[in-house]
Design a protein around this motif. Sequence first.
Motif, mmCIF file in Angstrom:
data_model
loop_
_atom_site.group_PDB
_atom_site.id
_atom_site.type_symbol
_atom_site.label_atom_id
_atom_site.label_comp_id
_atom_site.label_asym_id
_atom_site.label_seq_id
_atom_site.Cartn_x
_atom_site.Cartn_y
_atom_site.Cartn_z
ATOM 1 N N PHE A 1 21.665 -6.681 -77.784
ATOM 2 C CA PHE A 1 21.168 -7.947 -78.311
ATOM 3 C C PHE A 1 20.276 -8.637 -77.278
ATOM 4 O O PHE A 1 19.193 -9.144 -77.604
ATOM 5 N N LEU B 1 18.553 -13.412 -86.833
ATOM 6 C CA LEU B 1 19.818 -12.737 -86.589
ATOM 7 C C LEU B 1 20.509 -13.347 -85.388
ATOM 8 O O LEU B 1 19.974 -13.310 -84.283
ATOM 9 N N PHE C 1 24.018 -13.402 -82.886
ATOM 10 C CA PHE C 1 24.749 -12.281 -82.323
ATOM 11 C C PHE C 1 25.809 -11.768 -83.294
ATOM 12 O O PHE C 1 26.061 -10.561 -83.360
ATOM 13 N N ALA C 2 26.387 -12.669 -84.059
ATOM 14 C CA ALA C 2 27.407 -12.225 -85.012
ATOM 15 C C ALA C 2 26.792 -11.294 -86.051
ATOM 16 O O ALA C 2 27.352 -10.242 -86.392
ATOM 17 N N PHE D 1 24.089 -9.533 -85.672
ATOM 18 C CA PHE D 1 23.690 -8.291 -85.005
ATOM 19 C C PHE D 1 24.884 -7.384 -84.795
ATOM 20 O O PHE D 1 24.835 -6.181 -85.077
#
Lengths: 187, 753
Positions: A112, A164, A166-167, A169
């Motif tokens: 990420f 997007l 992080f969740a 992703f």
Amino acid sequence: MGNKQTIFTDEQLDAYQDCTFFTRKEILRLHGRYHELAPHLVPMDYTNDPDCKLPLALIVNMPELKENPFRNRIVESFSEDGMGNLSFNEFVDMFSVLSETAPRELKAIYAFKIYDFNVDNYLCKEDLEKTLNRLTKEELTPEEVDLVCEKTIEEADLDGDNKLSFADFENMISRAPDFLSTFHIRI
Amino acid sequence: MEAMEVDSVFYTDRSGRVTSNPLLDQLPSYQSLLYRRKSSTGGTKRRSSTRARLSSSGSGKWGVNTVNRLEEKQKGQTEQRPIRELAKTMAEKRRDKTQRLVEARELSSWRQWRQSTRRNLRRLKDDAQEWLSSLQLWRGDIHLIEGMFGTGILSYFSFLRFLVMLNMIIFLLMFSFVMLPIIMAPYSSGNTTYNQNDGSICSVYPSSARRGLVIFHEHITDLLSGGGFLEQTYLFYGYYKVDKIHFPSITYNLPLAYLLATVAYLFLSLIWIVKRSATGFKRNLVQDEDRFQSFCNKIFAGWDFCITNENAARLKRSSLLYELKTDLEEERIKQKIKDRTRKEKCRIYVIRLILNLFVIAVLAGCFYSIYVATVFSQEAQMNNTKVNFIVDLINEYLPSIVITLANFITPLLFSVIINYEDYSPAFEIRFTLMRCVFMRLTSIGVLLFSLWSQITKCKEEPCVCGYNHVLYSCWETRVGQEMYKLTVFDFIIIVAVTIFVEFPRKLIVKYCECGLAKWWGQQEFAIPQNVLEIVYGQTICWIGTFYCPMLPAICTIKYFFIFYIKKVSLMNNCRPATRPFRASSSNFFFLGVLLIGLALACLPVIVSVAQINCSQACGPFVNYTTSWEVLPTTVAQLPDGVRTLLFALSSEAFAVSFFVFTCLAMFYVIALAGAHKRVINQLRDQLAMEGRDKRFLIQKLCQAQRLSAIKSPASKSQPRSSRSSPCYHTSFSNNFNEAVFLAHPPPDSSTHV
């Protein structure tokens, strides 16, 4: 083993073994690789933790990273100053996360960071466009790029904010079967 | 929708870059990510230790309780996970480690000991794994291939390595249980009793050894066809005439050992393959999300970070490009399919029906020609008329030749036909592959069927000995010879194609400028076809090991050489396929096809062990009607208790109840998987809803803050948005009396480390 190495103290090697996914032999080998990038800068004796950083340009020319379209971003994500200058600790950390035995969650965090070009904790459309252009060396038409980015966001965006987090992703990566085998550098 | 309007949550500074909202940064979900980037405003690295902060933030009870619970859970979580799995800098990890050591000293000595043993065990496991992987065959070669061609082709070569290991283990199994006792008998004072020749008409075994002056090329014929001097050796079933070996302490029943070793190697192969494919299968079955996130997969997991070669990088790039374009094309075709009119649908279905009938006709034709070739070859060998060396060899190898030709032509035919059937590109690939797999593996079945029909066909029905003893006095050896011939021929063809087709092709394409060369193009390493080739060889090995116990050793050597041949061919002649083959699904595909081959191999072995009468003239089962009979005979001689137990295990009652139990277990597991899928979907929806909730709340907060800022412009209530100190809004509770602040002013130095 028999031969006493004087590059690291035993405690240091111990710490490296616990903090990375490498064995003692591999850490010594990594030190050799780090040293040969700049033999006059990197000391052979690391027992007193010298403060030595190698610039981005040297690291990015390593054979393992040379052909990678994201090499600059990879090195930047692991450097403390964000400019790509890596100390040996960060160097080892980088290859440890990219090694075969690192777990998926850890790799997802760094993936990420790597794809987040503008460092805003979100993968927005510009980030995706940059990623796509690096991947294909700008051989797609702008409409195709647009379409692909839109479809990507459509596939992975869960909370509907057109980018997007992080969740999103992590959720998407957990369902990508190839991620573990492609996000891996052998050194 | 809220997301569409101008985002009031994010401030942009003058440079236009979006800086994160400090409130968002304080959320626990961000904290758990533990970013170590120096924030552009604060300048302090985030620490993981929350204990210090907790003790000095002096917040209200509500705050303390929540944070307490949160911190306990976090501590528990991070304590369970090894340090190296945390996303922190090396310096922080080392500090964590010393901290854990300090904490460990506070624990009881039992806990300390347990922790240190766990750490040592983990280190031991790491070292053992490293040592084991250094022992792995061809590690350096595979590393090189991975760097040059990526993980798709790598999976083919590691599959090849797996087959070498499997064959070696199978050979060791057969050797140690069947051949070793025979060899050891004279050295360990064992008394071997041989099968008695009872003089009946069925046990006549004419010798096939060559007499007199043997011409050199006849030796070569023998070597290639398994006849002549090779027939009466340990290579074939017929040579194992031992009945029992009486060692000083026990009696070794060789026929029983032979039969059980056969069952054991089939079982072992099954278990090893299933174990190897377990992870890939799970992922494919439960998470076949590729239809739903194919673009994401390609962008984020598409580039192979292992590539170090410039050429390979260029090729990977073009293959990714091709994949993306294909995907866009697929979207377009899906749209087109949706828009099909009824008339068009009818037309497509009719075309598909005709083409499928055509494919079936082609397959039937191939199978019939294999049957005819086998019958012809067997009759030619029986008549024993020697025309000349080459024609004899062709007669011997006729079935192999026909099978290879059929397997060469049909894939080309299938790939042409599929273009007219108008499927989506992904389905086209899979369907063609399925047809090729079916063709390859069924051709072996047809060969065996035609052999069987020859063996059980006598002049006067029914056969006196259960098989045609006149022509096939030792039919198992004959079948073993056919399998041996297939293996040898397969190897010769692979070598010949590499040397005589691929190398010249490379030379022509490189040096010749004519249009033909350009159209033909450089050789592509087509992974599916190569995999089918070696699965075909392995299926023959599984079938043939019962009749030719040394076949696994021959196959090990064969695959060993094939590895080097393919590697050389890959490096020098080939470029990777433009149609990329993905590593994850390819592993599953290889092992899936191998399982189909194993299932197909079990069938002839079972039929010949249980149904066909074993030959009375040779082999270990002379005293029994069928090979299977040795088992009931041995069981009948066992002591009473064991016998009753075995009978109970093989009775219908046990079988039916076991079957019912297995069905129940399967239904339970399926129901569980369905329930999990439902829960996952619910959680996903919840996640989306939570995200929306969060944004709504933050917007409201910002509105409220702006309103209060307008109302009281005094400096006290100015939002300190620039300080992004990493504290939880535990002190939020203190602010209920005053105006809503966006961020609590950072407490004093005690938390700033």
